[in-house]
Design an enzyme around this catalytic site. Structure first.
Site, PDB file in Angstrom:
ATOM      1  N   LYS A  13      76.529  46.780  42.661  1.00 48.06           N
ATOM      2  CA  LYS A  13      77.585  47.144  43.624  1.00 48.06           C
ATOM      3  C   LYS A  13      78.360  48.370  43.135  1.00 48.06           C
ATOM      4  O   LYS A  13      78.565  49.316  43.878  1.00 48.06           O
ATOM      5  CB  LYS A  13      78.566  45.972  43.825  1.00 48.06           C
ATOM      6  CG  LYS A  13      77.907  44.698  44.332  1.00 48.06           C
ATOM      7  CD  LYS A  13      78.898  43.576  44.540  1.00 48.06           C
ATOM      8  CE  LYS A  13      79.583  43.086  43.273  1.00 48.06           C
ATOM      9  NZ  LYS A  13      78.658  42.496  42.263  1.00 48.06           N
ATOM     10  N   ARG A  88      85.716  37.753  47.851  1.00 50.16           N
ATOM     11  CA  ARG A  88      84.902  37.049  46.882  1.00 50.16           C
ATOM     12  C   ARG A  88      84.704  35.592  47.263  1.00 50.16           C
ATOM     13  O   ARG A  88      83.952  34.886  46.626  1.00 50.16           O
ATOM     14  CB  ARG A  88      85.668  37.129  45.583  1.00 50.16           C
ATOM     15  CG  ARG A  88      84.940  36.997  44.320  1.00 50.16           C
ATOM     16  CD  ARG A  88      83.935  38.084  44.121  1.00 50.16           C
ATOM     17  NE  ARG A  88      83.566  38.147  42.750  1.00 50.16           N
ATOM     18  CZ  ARG A  88      83.564  39.254  42.021  1.00 50.16           C
ATOM     19  NH1 ARG A  88      83.900  40.406  42.546  1.00 50.16           N
ATOM     20  NH2 ARG A  88      83.192  39.215  40.772  1.00 50.16           N
ATOM     21  N   ARG A 127      74.187  46.455  30.056  1.00 51.22           N
ATOM     22  CA  ARG A 127      75.266  47.318  30.557  1.00 51.22           C
ATOM     23  C   ARG A 127      76.261  47.690  29.447  1.00 51.22           C
ATOM     24  O   ARG A 127      76.679  46.852  28.664  1.00 51.22           O
ATOM     25  CB  ARG A 127      76.024  46.620  31.688  1.00 51.22           C
ATOM     26  CG  ARG A 127      77.232  47.446  32.135  1.00 51.22           C
ATOM     27  CD  ARG A 127      77.824  46.987  33.435  1.00 51.22           C
ATOM     28  NE  ARG A 127      78.255  45.603  33.404  1.00 51.22           N
ATOM     29  CZ  ARG A 127      78.650  44.935  34.478  1.00 51.22           C
ATOM     30  NH1 ARG A 127      78.616  45.515  35.669  1.00 51.22           N
ATOM     31  NH2 ARG A 127      79.037  43.689  34.388  1.00 51.22           N
ATOM     32  N   ARG A 159      81.120  44.695  28.159  1.00 55.05           N
ATOM     33  CA  ARG A 159      82.181  43.895  28.769  1.00 55.05           C
ATOM     34  C   ARG A 159      82.147  42.477  28.210  1.00 55.05           C
ATOM     35  O   ARG A 159      81.070  41.918  28.018  1.00 55.05           O
ATOM     36  CB  ARG A 159      81.995  43.844  30.297  1.00 55.05           C
ATOM     37  CG  ARG A 159      82.722  44.945  31.012  1.00 55.05           C
ATOM     38  CD  ARG A 159      82.373  45.075  32.473  1.00 55.05           C
ATOM     39  NE  ARG A 159      82.415  43.863  33.280  1.00 55.05           N
ATOM     40  CZ  ARG A 159      82.213  43.852  34.601  1.00 55.05           C
ATOM     41  NH1 ARG A 159      81.968  44.985  35.253  1.00 55.05           N
ATOM     42  NH2 ARG A 159      82.238  42.728  35.281  1.00 55.05           N
ATOM     43  N   ARG A 170      79.196  33.135  35.772  1.00 51.84           N
ATOM     44  CA  ARG A 170      79.508  34.025  36.905  1.00 51.84           C
ATOM     45  C   ARG A 170      78.501  33.834  38.030  1.00 51.84           C
ATOM     46  O   ARG A 170      78.854  33.898  39.210  1.00 51.84           O
ATOM     47  CB  ARG A 170      79.507  35.491  36.436  1.00 51.84           C
ATOM     48  CG  ARG A 170      80.724  35.824  35.574  1.00 51.84           C
ATOM     49  CD  ARG A 170      80.511  37.091  34.775  1.00 51.84           C
ATOM     50  NE  ARG A 170      80.391  38.272  35.585  1.00 51.84           N
ATOM     51  CZ  ARG A 170      79.821  39.409  35.162  1.00 51.84           C
ATOM     52  NH1 ARG A 170      79.338  39.493  33.922  1.00 51.84           N
ATOM     53  NH2 ARG A 170      79.747  40.447  35.953  1.00 51.84           N
TER      54      ARG A 170
HETATM   55  P1  AP5 Z   1      76.709  47.443  38.270  1.00 57.09           P
HETATM   56  O1  AP5 Z   1      76.625  48.507  39.302  1.00 57.09           O
HETATM   57  O2  AP5 Z   1      77.746  47.541  37.211  1.00 57.09           O
HETATM   58  O3  AP5 Z   1      76.711  45.999  38.978  1.00 57.09           O
HETATM   59  P2  AP5 Z   1      77.850  45.246  39.766  1.00 57.09           P
HETATM   60  O4  AP5 Z   1      77.222  44.560  40.916  1.00 57.09           O
HETATM   61  O5  AP5 Z   1      78.997  46.163  40.049  1.00 57.09           O
HETATM   62  O6  AP5 Z   1      78.205  44.191  38.656  1.00 57.09           O
HETATM   63  P3  AP5 Z   1      79.572  43.581  38.168  1.00 57.09           P
HETATM   64  O7  AP5 Z   1      79.230  42.743  36.961  1.00 57.09           O
HETATM   65  O8  AP5 Z   1      80.621  44.631  37.960  1.00 57.09           O
HETATM   66  O9  AP5 Z   1      79.950  42.692  39.358  1.00 57.09           O
HETATM   67  P4  AP5 Z   1      80.884  41.504  39.368  1.00 57.09           P
HETATM   68  O10 AP5 Z   1      81.009  41.287  40.813  1.00 57.09           O
HETATM   69  O11 AP5 Z   1      80.494  40.339  38.560  1.00 57.09           O
HETATM   70  O12 AP5 Z   1      82.158  42.070  38.569  1.00 57.09           O
HETATM   71  P5  AP5 Z   1      83.577  42.594  39.034  1.00 57.09           P
HETATM   72  O13 AP5 Z   1      83.911  43.718  38.153  1.00 57.09           O
HETATM   73  O14 AP5 Z   1      83.664  42.758  40.498  1.00 57.09           O
HETATM   74  O15 AP5 Z   1      75.254  47.358  37.566  1.00 57.09           O
HETATM   75  C1  AP5 Z   1      75.028  46.478  36.484  1.00 57.09           C
HETATM   76  C2  AP5 Z   1      74.155  47.172  35.435  1.00 57.09           C
HETATM   77  O16 AP5 Z   1      72.887  47.443  36.024  1.00 57.09           O
HETATM   78  C3  AP5 Z   1      74.703  48.533  34.960  1.00 57.09           C
HETATM   79  O17 AP5 Z   1      74.398  48.709  33.601  1.00 57.09           O
HETATM   80  C4  AP5 Z   1      73.932  49.547  35.809  1.00 57.09           C
HETATM   81  O18 AP5 Z   1      73.776  50.791  35.123  1.00 57.09           O
HETATM   82  C5  AP5 Z   1      72.601  48.838  35.992  1.00 57.09           C
HETATM   83  N1  AP5 Z   1      71.936  49.140  37.251  1.00 57.09           N
HETATM   84  C6  AP5 Z   1      72.506  49.352  38.468  1.00 57.09           C
HETATM   85  N2  AP5 Z   1      71.561  49.590  39.396  1.00 57.09           N
HETATM   86  C7  AP5 Z   1      70.366  49.486  38.754  1.00 57.09           C
HETATM   87  C8  AP5 Z   1      69.015  49.617  39.177  1.00 57.09           C
HETATM   88  N3  AP5 Z   1      68.699  49.906  40.436  1.00 57.09           N
HETATM   89  N4  AP5 Z   1      68.034  49.424  38.256  1.00 57.09           N
HETATM   90  C9  AP5 Z   1      68.332  49.138  36.949  1.00 57.09           C
HETATM   91  N5  AP5 Z   1      69.611  49.026  36.489  1.00 57.09           N
HETATM   92  C10 AP5 Z   1      70.612  49.202  37.387  1.00 57.09           C
HETATM   93  O19 AP5 Z   1      84.490  41.320  38.676  1.00 57.09           O
HETATM   94  C11 AP5 Z   1      84.713  40.929  37.339  1.00 57.09           C
HETATM   95  C12 AP5 Z   1      85.667  39.738  37.317  1.00 57.09           C
HETATM   96  O20 AP5 Z   1      86.926  40.110  37.903  1.00 57.09           O
HETATM   97  C13 AP5 Z   1      85.226  38.503  38.111  1.00 57.09           C
HETATM   98  O21 AP5 Z   1      84.358  37.678  37.366  1.00 57.09           O
HETATM   99  C14 AP5 Z   1      86.572  37.838  38.386  1.00 57.09           C
HETATM  100  O22 AP5 Z   1      87.070  37.190  37.247  1.00 57.09           O
HETATM  101  C15 AP5 Z   1      87.473  39.025  38.674  1.00 57.09           C
HETATM  102  N6  AP5 Z   1      87.478  39.415  40.089  1.00 57.09           N
HETATM  103  C16 AP5 Z   1      87.053  40.586  40.617  1.00 57.09           C
HETATM  104  N7  AP5 Z   1      87.225  40.597  41.943  1.00 57.09           N
HETATM  105  C17 AP5 Z   1      87.774  39.394  42.267  1.00 57.09           C
HETATM  106  C18 AP5 Z   1      88.173  38.808  43.492  1.00 57.09           C
HETATM  107  N8  AP5 Z   1      88.045  39.459  44.666  1.00 57.09           N
HETATM  108  N9  AP5 Z   1      88.681  37.549  43.463  1.00 57.09           N
HETATM  109  C19 AP5 Z   1      88.843  36.880  42.296  1.00 57.09           C
HETATM  110  N10 AP5 Z   1      88.468  37.380  41.101  1.00 57.09           N
HETATM  111  C20 AP5 Z   1      87.955  38.632  41.089  1.00 57.09           C
END
Ligand code: AP5
Length: 211
Positions: A13, A88, A127, A159, A170
């Site tokens: 994402k 979420r 990552r 992270r 997660r």
């Molecule tokens: P990346 O693009 O970083 O993936 P992502 O989907 O953004 O992954 P996240 O782990 O950031 O998502 P998440 O939803 O768990 O975390 P968030 O920060 O929102 O890609 C991942 C890796 O793959 C990278 O190394 C990238 O280079 C690689 N990659 C990408 N595309 C690729 C491809 N095509 N091929 C190969 N490699 C590739 O949330 C974190 C925490 O915050 C949550 O757990 C929660 O505690 C809190 N939080 C956030 N939002 C909320 C909410 N709305 N409500 C409650 N808690 C929340």
């Protein structure tokens, strides 16, 4: 353009959000990035959020809803927004819909990036994030010794929630809390499923066909 990106942790994402928000010149609103920033600053919000974020649990809805209301107000006069990591769960999605209705704003699309579980675990294990410019990288066999950011020279860090046990938690949270959004947005006629496997550029092309 008003877009929501959903998908499991590690589906890509954040990676796609950066490209698409640049292309349409819209703010990329990542609740995960906002929370990590607050945690790094040691703010009151960060202190409340840290234990949830680092253990892979969702941060309480009241905290998230306050963040989002402020962001929507700010982005109202701009070209739109791209939400990454919000909503979420169903409570957040319903609140978001009623806030948008109240402001007379319509979403254009909800993009669901679909990647299988093994690929997700592999991606998150590789990552690394720059502690200065926050760029995100993937280490692999060819570059696993690269510990400095190629963009700015900052340190590359893993992270805390990319620990393998936290990743599994997660993914469980995703299944129980976030997956129901697929039906919610399908029923609204907004959802597009995108195959998130393959090269980053191919995935961007797949998304752009629908925007
Ligand atoms: P990346 O693009 O970083 O993936 P992502 O989907 O953004 O992954 P996240 O782990 O950031 O998502 P998440 O939803 O768990 O975390 P968030 O920060 O929102 O890609 C991942 C890796 O793959 C990278 O190394 C990238 O280079 C690689 N990659 C990408 N595309 C690729 C491809 N095509 N091929 C190969 N490699 C590739 O949330 C974190 C925490 O915050 C949550 O757990 C929660 O505690 C809190 N939080 C956030 N939002 C909320 C909410 N709305 N409500 C409650 N808690 C929340």
């Amino acid at each position: 353009m008003r877009i929501v990106l959903i998908g499991a942790p590690g589906a890509g994402k954040g990676t796609q959000a950066k490209v698409i928000s640049n292309k349409f010149n819209i703010p990329h609103i990542s609740t995960g990035d906002i929370l990590r920033n607050e945690i790094n600053k040691g703010s009151e919000l960060g202190k409340k959020a840290v234990k949830f974020v680092e253990s892979g649990k969702l941060v309480p809805d009241e905290i998230i809803i306050e963040i989002i209301k402020n962001m929507i107000r700010k982005s109202r006069s701009e070209n739109g927004f791209l939400m990454d990591g919000f909503p979420r769960n169903l409570k957040q999605a319903k609140m978001f819909s009623s806030t948008l209705d109240h402001l007379g704003i319509k979403l254009d699309k909800v993009i669901n990036i679909v990647v299988d579980k093994d690929e997700i675990i592999s991606r998150l294990g590789k990552r690394r994030t720059c502690n200065v410019c926050k760029s995100v990288f993937s280490i692999n066999n060819n570059n696993e010794n690269f510990i400095k950011c190629p963009e700015c020279g900052g340190d590359l860090i893993k992270r805390k929630d990319d620990d393998v046990e936290v990743i599994k938690h997660r993914l469980e949270v995703y299944e129980s809390e976030t997956r129901p959004l697929i039906n919610f947005y399908t029923d609204k006629g907004l959802l597009v499923n995108i195959d998130g496997s393959g090269e980053e550029k191919e995935i961007t092309e797949r998304i752009l066909k629908f925007l």
